[in-house]
Write a protein that holds these residues in place. Structure first.
Motif, mmCIF file in Angstrom:
data_model
loop_
_atom_site.group_PDB
_atom_site.id
_atom_site.type_symbol
_atom_site.label_atom_id
_atom_site.label_comp_id
_atom_site.label_asym_id
_atom_site.label_seq_id
_atom_site.Cartn_x
_atom_site.Cartn_y
_atom_site.Cartn_z
ATOM 1 N N ALA A 8 0.878 -1.173 0.100
ATOM 2 C CA ALA A 8 0.066 0.271 0.317
ATOM 3 C C ALA A 8 0.530 1.287 0.224
ATOM 4 N N LEU A 9 2.255 1.328 0.567
ATOM 5 C CA LEU A 9 2.736 2.576 0.824
ATOM 6 C C LEU A 9 3.851 2.942 -0.229
ATOM 7 N N ARG A 36 -8.533 1.429 -1.051
ATOM 8 C CA ARG A 36 -7.237 1.534 -1.077
ATOM 9 C C ARG A 36 -6.662 3.004 -0.081
ATOM 10 N N ALA A 37 -7.534 3.625 -0.301
ATOM 11 C CA ALA A 37 -7.352 4.516 1.052
ATOM 12 C C ALA A 37 -7.280 3.507 3.063
ATOM 13 N N ALA A 64 -12.445 9.019 3.452
ATOM 14 C CA ALA A 64 -12.236 7.336 4.038
ATOM 15 C C ALA A 64 -11.028 7.564 4.637
ATOM 16 N N ALA A 65 -9.892 8.163 4.205
ATOM 17 C CA ALA A 65 -8.439 7.992 4.678
ATOM 18 C C ALA A 65 -8.665 9.300 5.850
ATOM 19 N N LEU A 480 -7.730 -4.934 -5.689
ATOM 20 C CA LEU A 480 -8.111 -4.398 -4.872
ATOM 21 C C LEU A 480 -8.625 -5.196 -3.831
ATOM 22 N N PRO A 481 -8.555 -6.068 -2.377
ATOM 23 C CA PRO A 481 -9.624 -6.804 -1.884
ATOM 24 C C PRO A 481 -10.934 -5.677 -1.448
#
Length: 486
Positions: A8-9, A36-37, A64-65, A480-481
């Protein structure tokens, strides 16, 4: 990065301590932005000194983040140039969204609530965005539910709206310069920049500010994918032709107005936006899932025939996604492959009388037509449902199975516009198109130009090398999941 840092990073990093959730992406659905966030935040919280995070942009990914960070006690500030978060979606009543609307033909594509309501799904983190709808809902209705959820959080992030973007730009660029200098050898002394919040001239929309300055440890860029390409262009000469269509998210169009059934519409582009507009212009349905349900309900025998194809289509979609992840530079080859598979399957079905009758019943009645121009010899990045439905219509048309009482669909592959004007006559647009067999004149009442996003805002703040951009694009293409487990 710490030892715990993972994909992710790497996929989102664009500069030291700066992460980008808005550009060089392949998976961009509403759900993908949320996931993703959350994945980025999960890994970011393992990094050293992650006490204060600045998020630029309060769209779906930024919100979301921000919620995920604030829920852990991390001091989080979202800054947004518009008067409220989710401004793009709030004003849009003609586009439909949902977390699983394009997971067709998977078994769970029907319910558009998030997180999923099935008991077998993993529990999502407490700060996961929540909305409820059995079917795709308008972007504005989705935004309304999201804002209600955001304002109901126990520990919300601070959200500053109506800010001066120039001040934020200066801060982010100074932040990047500072941390790049710290990685130099030897590292020159540079004072760490602070963001003066009073200088942003914003309003506190949510939460509280602890100081008149914000000393960020990390920055997340979530300003969107940039302006969409809606101006008709000559791709060979790379010049605009002075004629534009309405924005996908920002301008209502007339594609589904009653009068357009007897008028001429031109759609330019081979990606998902173009295919959506082809279906909206040709059918009365607000969303492709409605058309799929109408086909299945047309006749019990047809439902059986269509459902029998779903396992093959599902396997095709899975193969397409996996190839996209592991061969990110071969877009054309992938699109050609899945287009050919969809066209073969659609061709087999289109030979069936029941299929022909069902497709005809889904088309609008009228003397109008839709001309669809794709520069390549295949469609581009598009969800399987849109791609398959357009192929099914095209194959029925090719067999002469559609009555003249219905709107006509004409697909033009391998052509591009070379000149355009608005003559002010009965037909509003006059466009010259270079076809494989020569230049032809076309006249339209309505125009939809879908050439994809141009110039993501993050690109104006952080410059990546070609190698870095290719690396990030490759990583962001991995599947992505559906839900981040708690």
């Amino acid at each position: 990065m710490s030892a715990g840092s993972t994909l992710a990073l790497l996929a989102a990093k664009c500069a030291p301590r700066v992460f980008d959730l808005s550009s060089d992406l392949r998976n961009v659905s509403i759900r993908d932005q949320v996931v993703r966030a959350q994945l980025l935040v999960r890994e970011l919280l393992q990094e050293p000194e992650c006490r204060r995070v600045l998020i630029v942009g309060a769209g779906v990914a930024g919100v979301a983040a921000g919620a995920a960070l604030a829920d852990t006690g991390c001091e989080t500030l979202l800054v947004e140039r518009n008067a409220k978060p989710l401004s793009l979606q709030r004003a849009c009543t003609w586009r439909y969204v949902g977390p699983f609307m394009y997971e067709w033909p998977s078994s769970f594509f029907g319910d558009q609530s998030y997180p999923p309501t099935g008991t077998d799904w993993p529990h999502a983190p407490a700060a996961t965005p929540t909305w409820t709808s059995a079917v795709p809902l308008t972007a504005s209705a989705f935004a309304s539910q999201m804002l209600t959820w955001l304002q109901g959080l126990v520990r919300p992030p601070a959200v500053l709206t109506g800010i001066d973007p120039a001040e934020v730009t200066r801060y982010v660029q100074a932040f990047v310069q500072h941390w790049r200098a710290q990685h130099a050898a030897p590292a020159p002394f540079m004072q760490r920049p602070n963001l003066p919040l009073l200088g942003l001239y914003g309003d506190i929309w949510l939460g509280k500010l602890k100081s008149v300055y914000f000393d960020a440890d990390y920055v997340i860029l979530a300003g969107g994918m940039g302006h969409e390409g809606v101006e008709l262009t000559d791709p060979v000469l790379k010049k605009g032709l002075g004629v534009s269509g309405p924005g996908f998210w920002t301008e209502p169009d007339a594609l589904q107005a009653a009068s357009t059934a007897d008028e001429a519409t031109g759609v330019f582009g081979g990606g998902d936006g173009a295919l959506q507009d082809v279906l909206r212009a040709l059918t009365p349905f607000d969303h492709p899932l409605q058309m799929w349900q109408a086909l299945r309900q047309h006749h019990a025998g047809l439902q059986t025939k269509l459902d029998a194809e779903l396992p093959t289509l599902s396997a095709l979609e899975q193969q397409h996604r996996l190839v996209a992840a592991w061969h990110p530079t071969q877009d054309s080859a992938r699109s050609i492959t899945i287009d050919a598979a969809c066209q073969r399957m659609a061709g087999r079905l289109a030979g069936d009388t029941l299929v022909q009758q069902a497709i005809e019943s889904c088309l609008r009645r009228g003397s109008g037509r839709v001309d669809h121009f794709v520069m390549e010899r295949h469609f581009g990045k598009a969800y399987l449902l849109n791609r398959f439905l357009v192929h099914l219509i095209a194959e029925c048309v090719a067999r002469g199975a559609i009555t003249p009482a219905c709107m006509a669909y004409r697909r033009h592959l391998g052509g591009h516009a070379v000149a355009a004007r608005e003559p002010g006559s009965r037909r509003r647009f006059e466009i010259k198109v270079q076809h494989p067999h020569g230049v032809l004149d076309h006249h339209f009442d309505h125009l939809a130009v879908r050439f994809g996003p141009k110039g993501a805002p993050a690109r104006q703040l952080v410059t990546l090398s070609k190698d870095d951009q290719a690396w990030r694009t490759s990583l962001s293409g991995l599947q992505l999941p559906f839900v981040v487990p708690d």
